[in-house]
Design an enzyme around this catalytic site. Structure first.
Site, PDB file in Angstrom:
ATOM      1  N   GLU A 271       0.885  -1.166   0.000  1.00 25.75           N
ATOM      2  CA  GLU A 271       0.000   0.000   0.000  1.00 25.75           C
ATOM      3  C   GLU A 271       0.923   1.216   0.000  1.00 25.75           C
ATOM      4  OE1 GLU A 271      -1.540   3.071   0.979  1.00 25.75           O
ATOM      5  OE2 GLU A 271      -2.249   2.303   2.915  1.00 25.75           O
ATOM      6  N   CYS A 305      -1.614   8.974   2.607  1.00 27.29           N
ATOM      7  CA  CYS A 305      -1.315   8.493   1.256  1.00 27.29           C
ATOM      8  C   CYS A 305      -2.435   8.807   0.271  1.00 27.29           C
ATOM      9  CB  CYS A 305      -0.991   7.005   1.288  1.00 27.29           C
ATOM     10  SG  CYS A 305      -2.155   6.075   2.285  1.00 27.29           S
ATOM     11  N   GLU A 403       4.541  13.157  -4.887  1.00 24.91           N
ATOM     12  CA  GLU A 403       3.883  13.103  -3.580  1.00 24.91           C
ATOM     13  C   GLU A 403       4.678  13.968  -2.592  1.00 24.91           C
ATOM     14  OE1 GLU A 403       3.788   9.362  -1.368  1.00 24.91           O
ATOM     15  OE2 GLU A 403       1.682   9.784  -0.926  1.00 24.91           O
TER      16      GLU A 403
END
Ligand code: ADP
Length: 499
Positions: A271, A305, A403
């Site tokens: 993940e 996330c 990110e």
């Protein structure tokens, strides 16, 4: 060593947290015993709100991972856990949930002290952790094999069996909840495990280890090795006697985990990161869209996330939306995270702080305009960054592609539905996505068209253990939560019986 607990928290919770922080360095949980690292080394865990040392923690490495894996293997092979009846396993999970609930305030304090998120958010995290343990307690008695039609003189059935010894490597942004995502299903389905918490936030995991011991789990079923990623984490990911690795963290490290798994072909679930599109149409319910989009990107200081970092706003609404969400960002109370009225705390670590400040500089260099924030917080100490909204951003700028993992959103205009979907999907990630519109058909069309593991319509960021969570594209593979965890933590055996 004096624990650096600020003075604003309520007395009882602070006392419990302080008791935990004081005393000798935190140890590793291996084979049911708390032990120091074999090397004798420890590391400091820091309060990101004031940069003071909270506690010393054992720095486990390869030798400790070897011991922990051996303990988990012994517990598995001796059947101490997999051969226990499912009702008994369920009872243990329920007991763990009850203990977490009984110590909820103390755990919330530890999360906030170690991670920096506001205490109100830490309290929610503890509640979710309890829910997840209870949810998987239910599954312990409800995963089935099948009987299959075969030739008349054969009887075929399948058994769902545990995978074996699991290595579970978790991040710092949900230091307690990510334990439940991994430990609860692994235990429910009969596996034993070694947990490696993030080096930035080891304390909630160590306290959880104590509660797991208090719940009376057989020795070696849950082992916890604190330490650093490239040493303890890498040793676990590459260990030849680990059957499965479950990892939550950066896409970069996820790729290393996958490579490390090749040695013994261990099963892997990943993940990873995200750069999630949040699409706001002109007919969106505006008030809620602004409020929940702000929460969607600023919760946990944006260190989430699936944070709603790329906001695509329909052209006719763009200026108004930008004004309103900038006002929301300005209204956020950035400060001491143990204060109940604080709505944003510091980033987790000096590394993360420097990284995010680097992106704020990059944003200026790329020509983006800060509608709100765009700079560090006014605090003298601690890793505070102001909630930031950028306009004048194109989807091909680095701040729109990479990110950032901080409280930073970019606002990008779009023309129509097709344009929104094209721009939204133009990313290497695929973890979350949002759609805001009053047009029901469009909501469903866009939800289908966006390539992401979770889509939120007229809401953002809900994660309930009842439903699968995971990524498309480079946001990873495998689905945690929901019944999908059965596939992650069991394997199927087909049995043929000659009649
Ligand atoms: P972040 O960049 O957000 O800190 P990471 O992906 O580096 O996230 O860390 C997530 C988890 O992975 C942490 O527990 C960390 O210790 C661990 N980790 C980091 N590097 C490695 C590695 N090379 N092998 C295994 N685990 C690692």
């Amino acid at each position: 060593m004096a624990a650096a607990v600020p003075s604003v928290e309520p007395a009882t919770e602070a006392a419990a947290a302080r008791r935990f922080l004081q005393g000798p360095p935190k140890q590793l949980l291996i084979g049911g015993k708390w032990v120091p690292a074999k090397s004798g080394k420890t590391f400091e865990t820091i309060n990101p709100a004031n940069e003071e040392v909270l506690a010393l923690v054992a720095e486990g490495d390869r030798a400790d991972i070897d011991e922990a894996v051996a303990a988990a293997r012994r517990a598995f092979e001796a059947g101490r856990w997999p051969s226990l009846g499912p009702h008994q396993r369920a009872r243990y999970l329920l007991r763990i949930a009850d203990l977490i609930e009984q110590h909820a305030d103390e755990l919330a304090q530890l999360i906030t002290l170690d991670n920096g998120k506001p205490i109100s958010e830490a309290t929610v995290e503890v509640g979710r952790t309890v829910d997840t343990f209870r949810y998987y307690a239910g599954w312990a008695t409800k995963f089935y094999g099948e009987t299959n039609p075969s030739a008349p003189d054969f009887f075929n059935y399948t058994l769902r069996e545990p995978v074996g010894v699991c290595g579970q490597i978790i991040p710092w942004n949900g230091p307690l909840s990510t334990i439940s995502w991994k430990v609860a299903p692994a235990l429910a389905f009969g596996n034993t495990l070694v947990l490696k918490p993030a080096e930035q936030t080891p304390l909630p995991a160590v306290r959880m280890g104590e509660l797991i011991c208090e719940a009376g789990l057989p020795d070696g079923v849950v082992n916890i090795v604190t330490g650093f990623g490239p040493t303890a984490g890498a040793a676990l990911a590459g260990h030849p006697d680990v059957d499965k690795v479950a990892f939550t963290g950066s896409t970069e490290v996820g790729k290393l985990i996958l490579q490390a798994s090749a040695g013994n072909l261990k099963r892997v679930s990943l993940e990873l990161g995200g750069k999630s599109p949040n699409v706001i149409f002109a007919d969106a319910p505006l008030e809620t869209a602004v409020a929940l989009s702000a929460t969607g990107v600023f919760r946990n200081q944006g260190q989430v996330c699936c944070a709603a970092t790329r906001m695509f706003v329909q052209e006719s609404l763009y200026d108004e939306f930008a004004e309103r969400i900038a006002a929301k960002a300005e209204a956020i109370r950035l400060g001491e995270p143990l204060d109940q009225t604080t709505t944003m705390g510091p980033l987790v670590s000096s590394e993360q702080y420097e990284r995010v400040l680097g992106y704020l500089k990059l944003a200026r260099d790329e020509g983006a305009q800060a509608k709100a924030g765009g700079e560090r917080g006014p605090q003298e100490r601690g890793y505070f960054v102001k909630p930031t909204i950028y306009t004048a951003v194109r989807n091909d700028m680095r701040i729109a592609r990479e990110e950032i993992f901080g409280p930073v959103a970019v606002l990008i205009p779009f023309k129509d539905e097709n344009d929104a979907v094209l721009q939204g999907n133009d990313t290497t990630y695929g973890l979350g996505a949002g759609v805001w519109t009053r047009d029901l058909s469009r909501a469903h069309r866009v939800a289908r068209a966006l390539r992401a593991g979770s889509v939120w319509v007229n809401c953002y960021g809900l994660i309930d253990p009842i439903s699968a969570f995971g990524g498309y594209k480079q946001s990873g593979f495998g689905r945690e939560l929901g019944p999908q965890s059965i596939d992650l933590y069991t394997q199927i055996k087909s049995v043929y019986v000659k009649l």
